[in-house]
Structure formats: C-alpha cells, structure tokens
Design a protein around this motif. Sequence first.
Motif, PDB file in Angstrom:
ATOM      1  N   GLU A 129      -7.037  -1.776 -25.872  1.00 21.80           N
ATOM      2  CA  GLU A 129      -7.352  -1.612 -27.052  1.00 21.80           C
ATOM      3  C   GLU A 129      -8.587  -0.804 -27.074  1.00 21.80           C
ATOM      4  O   GLU A 129      -8.795  -0.069 -28.278  1.00 21.80           O
ATOM      5  N   PHE A 130      -9.474  -1.033 -26.151  1.00 31.13           N
ATOM      6  CA  PHE A 130     -10.695   0.020 -26.374  1.00 31.13           C
ATOM      7  C   PHE A 130     -10.061   1.562 -26.046  1.00 31.13           C
ATOM      8  O   PHE A 130     -10.716   2.283 -26.796  1.00 31.13           O
ATOM      9  N   TYR A 131      -9.390   1.927 -25.544  1.00 28.08           N
ATOM     10  CA  TYR A 131      -8.734   2.995 -24.908  1.00 28.08           C
ATOM     11  C   TYR A 131      -8.167   3.791 -26.278  1.00 28.08           C
ATOM     12  O   TYR A 131      -8.549   4.802 -26.729  1.00 28.08           O
ATOM     13  N   PHE A 132      -7.432   2.548 -27.081  1.00 27.68           N
ATOM     14  CA  PHE A 132      -6.785   3.054 -28.407  1.00 27.68           C
ATOM     15  C   PHE A 132      -7.891   3.435 -29.344  1.00 27.68           C
ATOM     16  O   PHE A 132      -7.550   4.157 -30.183  1.00 27.68           O
ATOM     17  N   ALA A 133      -8.710   2.372 -29.536  1.00 26.27           N
ATOM     18  CA  ALA A 133      -9.744   2.547 -30.614  1.00 26.27           C
ATOM     19  C   ALA A 133     -10.436   3.777 -30.408  1.00 26.27           C
ATOM     20  O   ALA A 133     -11.045   4.627 -31.394  1.00 26.27           O
ATOM     21  N   LYS A 134     -10.657   4.246 -29.209  1.00 27.77           N
ATOM     22  CA  LYS A 134     -11.454   5.563 -28.636  1.00 27.77           C
ATOM     23  C   LYS A 134     -10.497   6.894 -28.945  1.00 27.77           C
ATOM     24  O   LYS A 134     -11.187   7.917 -28.874  1.00 27.77           O
ATOM     25  N   GLY A 135      -9.255   6.573 -29.373  1.00 28.30           N
ATOM     26  CA  GLY A 135      -8.476   7.694 -29.433  1.00 28.30           C
ATOM     27  C   GLY A 135      -7.889   8.444 -28.090  1.00 28.30           C
ATOM     28  O   GLY A 135      -7.168   9.453 -28.160  1.00 28.30           O
ATOM     29  N   ARG A 136      -8.071   7.437 -26.990  1.00 25.30           N
ATOM     30  CA  ARG A 136      -7.757   7.957 -25.575  1.00 25.30           C
ATOM     31  C   ARG A 136      -6.230   7.315 -25.416  1.00 25.30           C
ATOM     32  O   ARG A 136      -5.821   6.134 -24.781  1.00 25.30           O
ATOM     33  N   PHE A 137      -5.228   7.720 -26.226  1.00 23.91           N
ATOM     34  CA  PHE A 137      -3.862   7.100 -26.231  1.00 23.91           C
ATOM     35  C   PHE A 137      -3.010   7.136 -24.897  1.00 23.91           C
ATOM     36  O   PHE A 137      -2.396   6.368 -24.506  1.00 23.91           O
ATOM     37  N   GLU A 138      -3.054   8.248 -24.167  1.00 25.27           N
ATOM     38  CA  GLU A 138      -2.619   8.162 -23.059  1.00 25.27           C
ATOM     39  C   GLU A 138      -2.891   7.366 -21.771  1.00 25.27           C
ATOM     40  O   GLU A 138      -2.156   6.653 -21.258  1.00 25.27           O
ATOM     41  N   GLU A 139      -4.427   7.173 -21.838  1.00 27.28           N
ATOM     42  CA  GLU A 139      -4.905   6.352 -21.098  1.00 27.28           C
ATOM     43  C   GLU A 139      -4.538   4.725 -21.357  1.00 27.28           C
ATOM     44  O   GLU A 139      -4.113   4.116 -20.641  1.00 27.28           O
ATOM     45  N   SER A 140      -4.425   4.548 -22.654  1.00 25.90           N
ATOM     46  CA  SER A 140      -3.878   3.187 -23.323  1.00 25.90           C
ATOM     47  C   SER A 140      -2.641   2.783 -22.923  1.00 25.90           C
ATOM     48  O   SER A 140      -2.119   2.083 -22.648  1.00 25.90           O
ATOM     49  N   LYS A 141      -1.733   4.035 -22.988  1.00 28.94           N
ATOM     50  CA  LYS A 141      -0.249   3.855 -22.584  1.00 28.94           C
ATOM     51  C   LYS A 141      -0.062   3.421 -21.157  1.00 28.94           C
ATOM     52  O   LYS A 141       0.614   2.568 -20.932  1.00 28.94           O
ATOM     53  N   GLN A 142      -0.858   4.106 -20.373  1.00 25.40           N
ATOM     54  CA  GLN A 142      -0.730   3.816 -18.760  1.00 25.40           C
ATOM     55  C   GLN A 142      -1.058   2.249 -18.419  1.00 25.40           C
ATOM     56  O   GLN A 142      -0.486   1.901 -17.687  1.00 25.40           O
ATOM     57  N   VAL A 143      -2.311   1.988 -19.186  1.00 28.47           N
ATOM     58  CA  VAL A 143      -2.580   0.473 -18.967  1.00 28.47           C
ATOM     59  C   VAL A 143      -1.498  -0.529 -19.445  1.00 28.47           C
ATOM     60  O   VAL A 143      -1.212  -1.501 -18.786  1.00 28.47           O
ATOM     61  N   LEU A 144      -0.865  -0.184 -20.708  1.00 32.62           N
ATOM     62  CA  LEU A 144       0.131  -1.026 -21.270  1.00 32.62           C
ATOM     63  C   LEU A 144       1.510  -1.031 -20.370  1.00 32.62           C
ATOM     64  O   LEU A 144       2.060  -2.096 -20.118  1.00 32.62           O
ATOM     65  N   GLY A 183      13.959   7.533 -34.978  1.00 36.43           N
ATOM     66  CA  GLY A 183      14.534   6.184 -34.918  1.00 36.43           C
ATOM     67  C   GLY A 183      13.562   5.028 -34.231  1.00 36.43           C
ATOM     68  O   GLY A 183      13.752   3.904 -33.909  1.00 36.43           O
ATOM     69  N   SER A 184      12.860   5.828 -33.292  1.00 41.23           N
ATOM     70  CA  SER A 184      11.950   4.923 -32.518  1.00 41.23           C
ATOM     71  C   SER A 184      10.974   4.358 -33.040  1.00 41.23           C
ATOM     72  O   SER A 184      10.683   4.553 -34.365  1.00 41.23           O
ATOM     73  N   VAL A 185      10.263   3.189 -32.482  1.00 38.53           N
ATOM     74  CA  VAL A 185       9.298   2.409 -33.188  1.00 38.53           C
ATOM     75  C   VAL A 185       7.940   2.600 -32.568  1.00 38.53           C
ATOM     76  O   VAL A 185       7.659   2.785 -31.614  1.00 38.53           O
ATOM     77  N   ALA A 186       7.070   2.945 -33.692  1.00 44.84           N
ATOM     78  CA  ALA A 186       5.567   3.198 -33.385  1.00 44.84           C
ATOM     79  C   ALA A 186       4.888   2.012 -33.799  1.00 44.84           C
ATOM     80  O   ALA A 186       4.810   1.658 -34.802  1.00 44.84           O
ATOM     81  N   THR A 187       4.175   1.339 -32.734  1.00 45.63           N
ATOM     82  CA  THR A 187       3.409   0.244 -33.067  1.00 45.63           C
ATOM     83  C   THR A 187       2.013   0.432 -33.022  1.00 45.63           C
ATOM     84  O   THR A 187       1.132   0.613 -31.828  1.00 45.63           O
ATOM     85  N   PRO A 188       1.080   0.332 -33.999  1.00 43.39           N
ATOM     86  CA  PRO A 188      -0.162   0.832 -33.991  1.00 43.39           C
ATOM     87  C   PRO A 188      -1.195  -0.119 -33.395  1.00 43.39           C
ATOM     88  O   PRO A 188      -2.101   0.188 -33.071  1.00 43.39           O
ATOM     89  N   ARG A 189      -0.708  -1.387 -33.545  1.00 49.20           N
ATOM     90  CA  ARG A 189      -1.675  -2.607 -32.923  1.00 49.20           C
ATOM     91  C   ARG A 189      -1.525  -2.687 -31.111  1.00 49.20           C
ATOM     92  O   ARG A 189      -0.467  -3.192 -30.739  1.00 49.20           O
ATOM     93  N   VAL A 190      -2.520  -2.338 -30.668  1.00 47.89           N
ATOM     94  CA  VAL A 190      -2.442  -2.251 -29.229  1.00 47.89           C
ATOM     95  C   VAL A 190      -2.114  -3.523 -28.536  1.00 47.89           C
ATOM     96  O   VAL A 190      -1.521  -4.082 -27.729  1.00 47.89           O
ATOM     97  N   SER A 191      -3.075  -4.672 -29.364  1.00 50.09           N
ATOM     98  CA  SER A 191      -3.054  -6.089 -28.993  1.00 50.09           C
ATOM     99  C   SER A 191      -1.589  -6.882 -29.027  1.00 50.09           C
ATOM    100  O   SER A 191      -1.262  -7.889 -28.279  1.00 50.09           O
ATOM    101  N   ASP A 192      -0.628  -6.254 -29.838  1.00 51.06           N
ATOM    102  CA  ASP A 192       0.735  -6.766 -29.937  1.00 51.06           C
ATOM    103  C   ASP A 192       1.705  -6.130 -29.018  1.00 51.06           C
ATOM    104  O   ASP A 192       2.903  -6.605 -28.783  1.00 51.06           O
TER     105      ASP A 192
END
Length: 372
Positions: A129-144, A183-192
């Motif tokens: 969620e820290f990565y996501f809030a900072k706009g570092r989406f690729e790093e957030s994706k790898q953590v997830l 048709g894919s689902v984009a979920t903005p809340r990282v915590s979910d």
Amino acid sequence: MISVLTLPRASDLYGRKWVILGCQLIQFPIYFWTFWMSTLMECYMCFFIMGLGFGGSISTNSLYLQEFLQKRHRAIVMTIGQMVEGLTVAVLVLYFMYITKDWQYWQMIGAALQFCIIVGMIWAPESPEFYFAKGRFEESKQVLLRIAFVNGRSIGEEAICFDRVGEEHAHSDSDEDTILEDGSVATPRVSDISAPFASNEKKPKAPVAKHCQGTLKELWQDKDLVINLFLMSCLWSITSFSFYLGKFQLKQVAGDIFINSITSSIADTVSRPVGYWFYKKLGARVAMTGLFGVAGLGSFPVIWSEMASDNYRKYFVPVCLFLMNSGVTASFGNLYIGHMDLFPVVFSTTSMGICNIAARFLTIFAPMVAEI
C-alpha cells in the motif's frame, strides 16, 4: 521524542520496512547490555538508546501491519494483538509473584524474540500500500504476487491490473472494482488485494485518499487533515498520559501491588474488544466520551483509597482500578484502530509521529505526578 520527530516521517518518505528494521537493530544490543549495567548513568544511556528505537517502532509497526490486511480485518487483528499484549503483562506479574523475582530469563526470551523479528523483517516485503500510494505500481504488484504465493494462491500478473486505472482513479475515494474495456477487473484498494480473499467482493466506502506527493506542505494546506491532526494529538496526549499515570500509580495505590497489577492487565485485555465494539456501533465521538467517563468513574474512589478501611482497599480498589484501566486502555486501542480512517497512506506514519510528539512530552510528567 527524538525518534518520533524523525523516524515516522522517514517511514512515509522511504518506506516502512527499513525504518522498522533499523529500530529493532537499535534496541537489540540493549537486551544484552542490561546484564552488565552497574551504574545509574549506564541505566540512563540504556533507556535513552532503547527509546530511540521504541518511538519509531510504535509509530510505524501497527500501520505496517494494517497495510497488509483487508480494511474489514484490520481492527480485529489489531484488537487481538493488543489483547495478547495485556495477557503478557499478566503472565509476567504471576511469574514474579509466585515463581521468582529473577528477570534475566525473560530478558533472554525478549532478546530471542527480537532476533526473530530482525530476521523476519529482512525477509519481509515493503508495504504494497505504501508503494501504491507513492505511484510505484510495478513494485506494489510484485509484492502482491509474493504475498499471493506465500498464501498459497496461484495468480498471474494479469490478475493484478490496478496500475492500468491511472493515478487519479487510484487515489480516489472509491473502493469498488472498476471493469476495464477488456473485461478485466481493476481494484484500486491495495489492502483488499493483499489478503487471500476474493477481489471481486464489495468493499465498504473508505475515506478519501487524496492525490498528493506526501509533502508536509500538502499536509498543512489540507484543512480537514489539520483539524484531524489537532484533535488526534489532543486525544492521544490525554489518553497516553492517563494510561501511563495509571501504571505508575499502581505502586502508590492502597492494596497489594501484584493484585493491582494483575487487575490492571486483565482490564487491558478485556477492554480492547469491548472498546472496539463501542467504536464500531456508536461511533468515535460517543465511544470515546463514554470510555473516558468509565475511566473517570473508576479513578475518583482510587484517589481516596488511602483513607479507607482495609476491606475497602482489598476488594473495592481492584474493582475501581479495573474500571479506570478499562476506560483508558480501550480509548488508547481505538486511537490506533481509527488512525488510518483519518489520514491517507502518504501521511499515516507522519501524522502518528506528530500525535506522539505531544503525547510523549506530556507522558514525561506521568511518573512525577504519580509520586506527588
């Protein structure tokens, strides 16, 4: 106070993981130093260094944990953790009361647990969620993806597509999934996404996470955040002072110190879920007012306990201590739970650090007041 002035802000700028790890490394040698302390000056130095790590940890650890959880599970997990904390104190009191006064064994257990935490933090990922809030989406994706693997879920990168939503939508106040053109689902809340549950379930409405870079200038320019920060600082200072004053006064209050301590720790344990229930059902304002009222109701009889009879001290004082500690501890627990509902991720540890600055300063006087 030095640590809460600097480390929480560093956590919002550079990430939670390395701040927490640094705090643990600061505290770890102190567990061994205490075995060889022989002077009062060494004791002061020991606690000073321990405080440098503890202040940063207390402002970052709980938020780091909550950012790995679904929003609906955060309060429950935090409440359970706080209950375990209360039970730990009860176990320690019973140990010193019935077994031995030697503290070295528990010090070694603490050192071993601290070592496990350090090893675990080296392996643990940064908050997605820290990565996501900072706009570092690729790093957030790898953590997830790593979290999904540890949780036993096999998913591909295409299942996590929040980076395709755009920053404006990613920082919006919507918790609902967005259906993209393919048709894919984009979920903005990282915590979910980070917990092993279905990502297409409906989420409750969350507070607005405003699009910003997380600078202090942006924090002070937001009127709502400034008001929340002021109110939280006042509540945090009053609650922290009352909480620690009650602990320091246990040795001054009439009655057996061990019985009083066990009563206090049981109250700490029981009051956490009760306080959370009031918080969810009645709202923050009513819940906090009622809990402070309960604390006040138990405080006044304790103040006059020195002039009371032996039976009053033996039976009535523990009951009053139970009420006093229940109200204060439940309020304290709710502050940790409700903090993330008031501040966006980019300011979460910074705001908690600011709240702790005022609270720590006021708490300095708690042991002095207890001796009056």
